[in-house]
Design a protein around this motif. Structure first.
Motif, PDB file in Angstrom:
ATOM      1  N   PHE A  56       2.036   6.077   3.774  1.00  0.00           N
ATOM      2  CA  PHE A  56       1.080   5.653   2.852  1.00  0.00           C
ATOM      3  C   PHE A  56       1.283   6.372   1.325  1.00  0.00           C
ATOM      4  N   GLY A  57       2.017   7.250   1.289  1.00  0.00           N
ATOM      5  CA  GLY A  57       2.399   7.781  -0.180  1.00  0.00           C
ATOM      6  C   GLY A  57       1.048   8.864  -0.530  1.00  0.00           C
ATOM      7  N   LEU A  58       0.380   9.280   0.554  1.00  0.00           N
ATOM      8  CA  LEU A  58      -0.778  10.025   0.226  1.00  0.00           C
ATOM      9  C   LEU A  58      -0.437  11.551  -0.003  1.00  0.00           C
ATOM     10  N   ASP A  59       1.116  11.925   0.270  1.00  0.00           N
ATOM     11  CA  ASP A  59       1.411  13.299   0.247  1.00  0.00           C
ATOM     12  C   ASP A  59       2.075  13.530  -1.061  1.00  0.00           C
ATOM     13  N   LYS A  60       1.911  12.763  -2.180  1.00  0.00           N
ATOM     14  CA  LYS A  60       2.334  12.688  -3.397  1.00  0.00           C
ATOM     15  C   LYS A  60       1.269  13.273  -4.242  1.00  0.00           C
ATOM     16  N   PRO A  61       1.510  13.888  -5.279  1.00  0.00           N
ATOM     17  CA  PRO A  61       0.534  14.445  -6.315  1.00  0.00           C
ATOM     18  C   PRO A  61      -0.484  13.215  -6.585  1.00  0.00           C
ATOM     19  N   LEU A  62      -1.603  13.595  -7.020  1.00  0.00           N
ATOM     20  CA  LEU A  62      -2.616  12.551  -7.554  1.00  0.00           C
ATOM     21  C   LEU A  62      -1.941  11.852  -8.852  1.00  0.00           C
ATOM     22  N   PHE A  63      -1.663  12.669  -9.929  1.00  0.00           N
ATOM     23  CA  PHE A  63      -1.531  12.088 -11.090  1.00  0.00           C
ATOM     24  C   PHE A  63      -0.006  12.250 -11.532  1.00  0.00           C
ATOM     25  N   ILE A  64       0.297  13.514 -11.705  1.00  0.00           N
ATOM     26  CA  ILE A  64       1.537  13.624 -12.118  1.00  0.00           C
ATOM     27  C   ILE A  64       2.461  14.666 -11.041  1.00  0.00           C
ATOM     28  N   ASN A  65       3.573  14.353 -10.947  1.00  0.00           N
ATOM     29  CA  ASN A  65       4.651  14.776 -10.253  1.00  0.00           C
ATOM     30  C   ASN A  65       5.757  15.804 -10.634  1.00  0.00           C
ATOM     31  N   LEU A  66       5.315  17.092 -10.640  1.00  0.00           N
ATOM     32  CA  LEU A  66       5.962  18.142 -11.498  1.00  0.00           C
ATOM     33  C   LEU A  66       7.260  18.491 -10.676  1.00  0.00           C
ATOM     34  N   GLU A  67       7.043  18.208  -9.457  1.00  0.00           N
ATOM     35  CA  GLU A  67       8.294  18.910  -8.457  1.00  0.00           C
ATOM     36  C   GLU A  67       9.365  17.846  -8.645  1.00  0.00           C
ATOM     37  N   GLY A  68       9.223  16.570  -8.406  1.00  0.00           N
ATOM     38  CA  GLY A  68      10.341  15.350  -8.495  1.00  0.00           C
ATOM     39  C   GLY A  68      10.894  15.142  -9.805  1.00  0.00           C
ATOM     40  N   GLY A  69      12.026  14.389  -9.949  1.00  0.00           N
ATOM     41  CA  GLY A  69      12.517  14.020 -11.341  1.00  0.00           C
ATOM     42  C   GLY A  69      11.679  13.016 -12.127  1.00  0.00           C
ATOM     43  N   ASN A  70      10.617  12.428 -11.320  1.00  0.00           N
ATOM     44  CA  ASN A  70       9.972  11.222 -12.034  1.00  0.00           C
ATOM     45  C   ASN A  70       8.515  11.812 -12.064  1.00  0.00           C
ATOM     46  N   PRO A  71       8.160  12.188 -13.235  1.00  0.00           N
ATOM     47  CA  PRO A  71       6.537  12.630 -13.336  1.00  0.00           C
ATOM     48  C   PRO A  71       5.701  11.685 -12.820  1.00  0.00           C
ATOM     49  N   LEU A  72       5.963  10.202 -13.019  1.00  0.00           N
ATOM     50  CA  LEU A  72       5.079   9.053 -12.675  1.00  0.00           C
ATOM     51  C   LEU A  72       5.068   8.825 -11.304  1.00  0.00           C
ATOM     52  N   ASP A  73       5.940   9.574 -10.428  1.00  0.00           N
ATOM     53  CA  ASP A  73       5.818   9.242  -8.846  1.00  0.00           C
ATOM     54  C   ASP A  73       4.759   9.946  -8.147  1.00  0.00           C
ATOM     55  N   SER A  74       3.682   9.602  -8.734  1.00  0.00           N
ATOM     56  CA  SER A  74       2.374   9.964  -7.958  1.00  0.00           C
ATOM     57  C   SER A  74       1.474   8.998  -7.460  1.00  0.00           C
ATOM     58  N   GLN A  75       0.589   9.343  -6.784  1.00  0.00           N
ATOM     59  CA  GLN A  75      -0.406   8.347  -6.117  1.00  0.00           C
ATOM     60  C   GLN A  75      -1.033   7.303  -7.229  1.00  0.00           C
ATOM     61  N   PHE A  76      -1.443   7.818  -8.283  1.00  0.00           N
ATOM     62  CA  PHE A  76      -2.370   6.912  -9.112  1.00  0.00           C
ATOM     63  C   PHE A  76      -1.355   5.819  -9.835  1.00  0.00           C
ATOM     64  N   PHE A  77      -0.252   6.323 -10.514  1.00  0.00           N
ATOM     65  CA  PHE A  77       0.843   5.626 -10.984  1.00  0.00           C
ATOM     66  C   PHE A  77       1.341   4.534 -10.222  1.00  0.00           C
ATOM     67  N   THR A  78       1.784   5.060  -9.052  1.00  0.00           N
ATOM     68  CA  THR A  78       2.373   4.182  -8.038  1.00  0.00           C
ATOM     69  C   THR A  78       1.440   3.133  -7.804  1.00  0.00           C
ATOM     70  N   TYR A  79       0.357   3.157  -7.564  1.00  0.00           N
ATOM     71  CA  TYR A  79      -0.891   2.163  -7.314  1.00  0.00           C
ATOM     72  C   TYR A  79      -0.777   1.176  -8.381  1.00  0.00           C
TER      73      TYR A  79
END
Length: 330
Positions: A56-79
């Motif tokens: 369900f994507g709950l393993d992603k960061p809450l707001f900003i993804n600093l580890e991957g290439g896309n900083p918006l690949d997070s729970q909030f922005f995905t939702y």
């Protein structure tokens, strides 16, 4: 008018984003998670919980993804991105069902009015109609009979309606009608009977009835003191003509313009009443989702409620321009 509408619609976007941000933050600040169980029962093991979080994507960061290439690949922005496309996500507790299906999909063979959101809409509409049909005439008569026993009684009733919380009134009616008089079932099993809707609608709409009564009375008193009303009386017009043609049209402008927000407020604020009466609406589902930490259901219901309120406020601004020609919409 067109420019005004476009500007107001664009302003809806940051409002809904802020509602989503606040709800998301508060939701994740609360202890527990969607896979937590009753401590007295068997818990979800860590491997299963990890698999569910990944699914369900709950393993992603809450707001900003600093580890991957896309900083918006997070729970909030995905939702938010999925919600813009009309996808409110899957319910974490109702397996195989999407949030929009839980709220808007009616039982098989039924119309959309029989969905959970449809039930809440019908209850709110019934409560608003009852409040308006009783509150407007009562407010008019109270103003026309100012400083009489009838006026004092109307003010007393409206003060009680504004002061007493709806859940207190619900408890009182349940004790009286179900406990003492035995003419009401505490928990209804069949909501197809219109009589079963009356008590929840009265409880839900009593505060709105009180507000409409007081607003109508004050508005009528203000109009009665205007120069054009005194001029109409000086011309010898009858009392009924003055009331219907000169007073009511202007006095009811504030009352008519609150109907949209009042309906939205009754729908979005019905979750306590729905829970107390076992009403199968979206409000009761919202309370259940909070207890179950069903994140997607909480987010989806909150956004729908926020959208209703924003649209209701927009409707009021548009109605003001049509009902009162003195107001210019730019």
């Amino acid at each position: 008018m067109t420019t005004y509408l476009i500007r107001r619609i664009f302003w809806m976007v940051p409002v809904l984003l802020m509602v989503a941000l606040i709800t998301f933050t508060m939701m994740h600040q609360a202890p527990g998670g969607p896979w937590d169980r009753d401590p007295s029962r068997r818990q979800v093991d860590s491997s299963t919980q990890e698999a569910l979080n990944k699914k369900f994507g709950l393993d992603k960061p809450l707001f900003i993804n600093l580890e991957g290439g896309n900083p918006l690949d997070s729970q909030f922005f995905t939702y938010v991105g999925n919600a813009i496309q009309g996808d409110l996500g899957p319910s974490y507790r109702q397996r195989g069902r999407m949030v929009q299906d839980v709220l808007f999909e009616p039982p098989k063979g039924k119309a959309i009015w029989d969905s959970r959101f449809g039930y809440s809409m019908r209850l709110g509409l019934l409560a608003l109609v009852m409040a308006a049909l009783l509150g407007i005439p009562l407010g008019i008569l109270a103003a026309l009979k100012r400083n009489t026993f009838f006026d004092y009684s109307a003010l007393f009733m409206s003060t009680i309606g504004i002061s007493v919380p709806s859940f207190v009134l619900a408890i009182f009616l349940i004790i009286l009608l179900a406990g003492r008089l035995n003419i009401l079932k505490i928990i209804q099993r069949d909501w197809s009977n219109p009589a079963a809707w009356m008590v929840p609608a009265v409880v839900l709409g009593f505060g709105t009835f009180a507000y409409i009564t007081r607003l109508t009375r004050n508005s009528m008193l203000e109009v009665m003191g205007q120069d054009y009303v005194r001029t109409a009386r000086a011309k010898g017009l009858g009392g009924r003509v003055i009331i219907t043609r000169h007073m009511l049209r202007n006095a009811l402008i504030p009352v008519m313009t609150i109907m949209g927000p009042a309906l939205a407020g009754l729908i979005t604020g019905s979750f306590i009443i729905e829970t107390m009466f076992g009403f199968p609406g979206s409000g009761r589902e919202y309370v259940t989702a909070i207890g179950n930490r069903d994140y997607s259901m909480i987010m989806g219901t909150t956004l729908i409620y926020a959208l209703l309120i924003v649209l209701a406020n927009l409707t009021v601004d548009i109605m003001y321009g049509f009902l009162d020609p003195r107001i210019k919409v730019k």
